[in-house]
Design a protein around this motif. Sequence first.
Motif, PDB file in Angstrom:
ATOM      1  N   TYR A  16       0.844  -1.203   0.000  1.00  0.00           N
ATOM      2  CA  TYR A  16       0.000   0.000   0.000  1.00  0.00           C
ATOM      3  C   TYR A  16       0.878   1.250   0.000  1.00  0.00           C
ATOM      4  N   LYS A  17       1.589   1.438  -1.094  1.00  0.00           N
ATOM      5  CA  LYS A  17       2.611   2.484  -1.125  1.00  0.00           C
ATOM      6  C   LYS A  17       2.034   3.894  -1.093  1.00  0.00           C
ATOM      7  N   ASP A  18       0.740   4.045  -1.370  1.00  0.00           N
ATOM      8  CA  ASP A  18       0.109   5.365  -1.280  1.00  0.00           C
ATOM      9  C   ASP A  18       0.162   5.909   0.147  1.00  0.00           C
ATOM     10  N   PHE A  19       0.310   5.013   1.128  1.00  0.00           N
ATOM     11  CA  PHE A  19       0.337   5.440   2.523  1.00  0.00           C
ATOM     12  C   PHE A  19       1.756   5.755   3.012  1.00  0.00           C
ATOM     13  N   LEU A  20       2.764   5.509   2.177  1.00  0.00           N
ATOM     14  CA  LEU A  20       4.142   5.825   2.548  1.00  0.00           C
ATOM     15  C   LEU A  20       4.403   7.304   2.319  1.00  0.00           C
ATOM     16  N   PRO A  21       5.424   7.870   2.979  1.00  0.00           N
ATOM     17  CA  PRO A  21       5.695   9.306   2.824  1.00  0.00           C
ATOM     18  C   PRO A  21       6.088   9.642   1.385  1.00  0.00           C
ATOM     19  N   ASP A  22       5.851  10.894   1.000  1.00  0.00           N
ATOM     20  CA  ASP A  22       6.181  11.316  -0.366  1.00  0.00           C
ATOM     21  C   ASP A  22       7.681  11.288  -0.610  1.00  0.00           C
ATOM     22  N   LYS A  23       8.425  11.866   0.315  1.00  0.00           N
ATOM     23  CA  LYS A  23       9.880  11.912   0.181  1.00  0.00           C
ATOM     24  C   LYS A  23      10.505  11.816   1.571  1.00  0.00           C
ATOM     25  N   ALA A  24      11.258  10.775   1.786  1.00  0.00           N
ATOM     26  CA  ALA A  24      11.975  10.614   3.044  1.00  0.00           C
ATOM     27  C   ALA A  24      13.103   9.615   2.810  1.00  0.00           C
ATOM     28  N   PRO A  25      14.277   9.831   3.396  1.00  0.00           N
ATOM     29  CA  PRO A  25      15.320   8.807   3.297  1.00  0.00           C
ATOM     30  C   PRO A  25      14.829   7.509   3.918  1.00  0.00           C
ATOM     31  N   ALA A  26      15.231   6.381   3.331  1.00  0.00           N
ATOM     32  CA  ALA A  26      14.675   5.105   3.767  1.00  0.00           C
ATOM     33  C   ALA A  26      15.749   4.038   3.838  1.00  0.00           C
ATOM     34  N   VAL A  27      15.607   3.173   4.855  1.00  0.00           N
ATOM     35  CA  VAL A  27      16.417   1.970   4.997  1.00  0.00           C
ATOM     36  C   VAL A  27      15.477   0.773   4.937  1.00  0.00           C
ATOM     37  N   GLN A  28      15.842  -0.222   4.148  1.00  0.00           N
ATOM     38  CA  GLN A  28      15.027  -1.430   4.051  1.00  0.00           C
ATOM     39  C   GLN A  28      15.899  -2.647   4.348  1.00  0.00           C
ATOM     40  N   ILE A  29      15.386  -3.513   5.244  1.00  0.00           N
ATOM     41  CA  ILE A  29      16.079  -4.751   5.626  1.00  0.00           C
ATOM     42  C   ILE A  29      15.241  -5.931   5.163  1.00  0.00           C
ATOM     43  N   ASP A  30      15.849  -6.851   4.405  1.00  0.00           N
ATOM     44  CA  ASP A  30      15.107  -8.019   3.937  1.00  0.00           C
ATOM     45  C   ASP A  30      16.077  -9.126   3.553  1.00  0.00           C
ATOM     46  N   LEU A  31      15.656 -10.361   3.814  1.00  0.00           N
ATOM     47  CA  LEU A  31      16.465 -11.516   3.408  1.00  0.00           C
ATOM     48  C   LEU A  31      16.512 -11.659   1.892  1.00  0.00           C
ATOM     49  N   ASP A  32      15.445 -11.223   1.216  1.00  0.00           N
ATOM     50  CA  ASP A  32      15.331 -11.381  -0.225  1.00  0.00           C
ATOM     51  C   ASP A  32      15.772 -10.094  -0.919  1.00  0.00           C
ATOM     52  N   PRO A  33      16.884 -10.110  -1.641  1.00  0.00           N
ATOM     53  CA  PRO A  33      17.370  -8.876  -2.272  1.00  0.00           C
ATOM     54  C   PRO A  33      16.416  -8.299  -3.308  1.00  0.00           C
ATOM     55  N   SER A  34      15.537  -9.137  -3.882  1.00  0.00           N
ATOM     56  CA  SER A  34      14.605  -8.628  -4.888  1.00  0.00           C
ATOM     57  C   SER A  34      13.539  -7.724  -4.276  1.00  0.00           C
ATOM     58  N   GLN A  35      13.380  -7.766  -2.951  1.00  0.00           N
ATOM     59  CA  GLN A  35      12.389  -6.926  -2.283  1.00  0.00           C
ATOM     60  C   GLN A  35      12.905  -5.510  -2.010  1.00  0.00           C
ATOM     61  N   ILE A  36      14.230  -5.357  -2.018  1.00  0.00           N
ATOM     62  CA  ILE A  36      14.819  -4.058  -1.691  1.00  0.00           C
ATOM     63  C   ILE A  36      14.447  -3.034  -2.770  1.00  0.00           C
ATOM     64  N   GLY A  37      13.798  -1.959  -2.371  1.00  0.00           N
ATOM     65  CA  GLY A  37      13.408  -0.908  -3.302  1.00  0.00           C
ATOM     66  C   GLY A  37      12.209  -1.241  -4.164  1.00  0.00           C
ATOM     67  N   LYS A  38      11.529  -2.341  -3.887  1.00  0.00           N
ATOM     68  CA  LYS A  38      10.397  -2.771  -4.718  1.00  0.00           C
ATOM     69  C   LYS A  38       9.224  -1.793  -4.625  1.00  0.00           C
ATOM     70  N   ARG A  39       8.967  -1.274  -3.437  1.00  0.00           N
ATOM     71  CA  ARG A  39       7.823  -0.385  -3.229  1.00  0.00           C
ATOM     72  C   ARG A  39       8.220   1.077  -3.044  1.00  0.00           C
ATOM     73  N   TYR A  40       9.458   1.302  -2.613  1.00  0.00           N
ATOM     74  CA  TYR A  40       9.856   2.656  -2.231  1.00  0.00           C
ATOM     75  C   TYR A  40      11.343   2.823  -2.507  1.00  0.00           C
ATOM     76  N   PRO A  41      11.763   3.956  -3.065  1.00  0.00           N
ATOM     77  CA  PRO A  41      13.196   4.155  -3.336  1.00  0.00           C
ATOM     78  C   PRO A  41      13.985   4.266  -2.029  1.00  0.00           C
ATOM     79  N   VAL A  42      14.886   3.329  -1.813  1.00  0.00           N
ATOM     80  CA  VAL A  42      15.603   3.294  -0.538  1.00  0.00           C
ATOM     81  C   VAL A  42      16.951   3.995  -0.649  1.00  0.00           C
ATOM     82  N   THR A  43      17.365   4.580   0.449  1.00  0.00           N
ATOM     83  CA  THR A  43      18.680   5.203   0.542  1.00  0.00           C
ATOM     84  C   THR A  43      19.743   4.139   0.801  1.00  0.00           C
ATOM     85  N   VAL A  44      19.406   3.202   1.694  1.00  0.00           N
ATOM     86  CA  VAL A  44      20.304   2.090   2.019  1.00  0.00           C
ATOM     87  C   VAL A  44      19.488   0.808   2.081  1.00  0.00           C
TER      88      VAL A  44
END
Length: 309
Positions: A16-44
């Motif tokens: 539900y990416k419409d509920f995520l902030p418009d612009k904010a630095p982001a960190v995403q942690i996941d075992l599956d590398p294909s999930q990184i940045g899938k919904r939101y542009p991540v900084t790290v």
Amino acid sequence: MEETDFLIMIGTSFPYKDFLPDKAPAVQIDLDPSQIGKRYPVTVGVVGDAAIALQKWNDQLQMKEQRTFLKECQENMVNWWRHIKKEENQVSSPIKPQEVIPKLQEVVDDDAILSVDVGNVTVWMARHFKITHQKFLISSWMATMGCGLPGAIAGSLAYPGRQVVTVCGDGGFTMVMHDFVTAVKYDMPIIVVIMNNQKIGMIKYEQEEQGHLEYGTDLKNIDFAAFARACGGEGYKVSDHRELSDTFKKAAQEKKPVIIDVIIEDQPPLPGKITYGQAAGYSKHVMKKFFKEHEMDMPPLRNALKRLF
């Protein structure tokens, strides 16, 4: 989310990416590398086990004295729980879904297994059930209706001796209702709570929100209590809020699978904040429904509506 200046996503592919902030630095942690940045542009992006990654992260953090944002969030939560409590204390006929969950909580063990089906029941349970040490099982996939009862059977097999409860809508339950016989066959004292509004509720409300007339969401009225008894289990039907507490207490004492068929009001689980787009879409739905029900044959008005919608 709207006010945050730093987003952390841990082990989630949040759809539900419409509920995520418009612009904010982001960190995403996941075992599956294909999930990184899938919904939101991540900084790290951190690929790894969340428990290990967070522990390493915490080792490097320093305590911050600034608590303004935290205090504001805590104040908002106090107001939210006050609002929730008001909804739960309503006494209505037919029964509102918000009234059911607190009564269920009265008989749920601290270490119970809760298997919750997909749809409106997910919202009602997540919003109103106050988890302590229970295991709370849901489907993390989109629209996988029918997972509640199989999840409860799995929970009963994996944790024999522990209380197992599943909360389902009538739509989700009817997709797998034959599995209730399996629970009877193997003497699984599962409590099945069915929120029965004779609708595939969430789909109905999604259609309305988009401005459409609801289609294919009405369900046949089934006596699930009679079905439970026909299968060799126990069944109760509740249409009066005054019967909820006693019925849940009886079900908790049963030594065989039991279905509690709760007849509820057809009510949408409204979000905490309604957007302009949601309100506009629902207004379109109301207008379409009005003209359809009244079968108004007014060519100029119909042409205007076609241009509008």
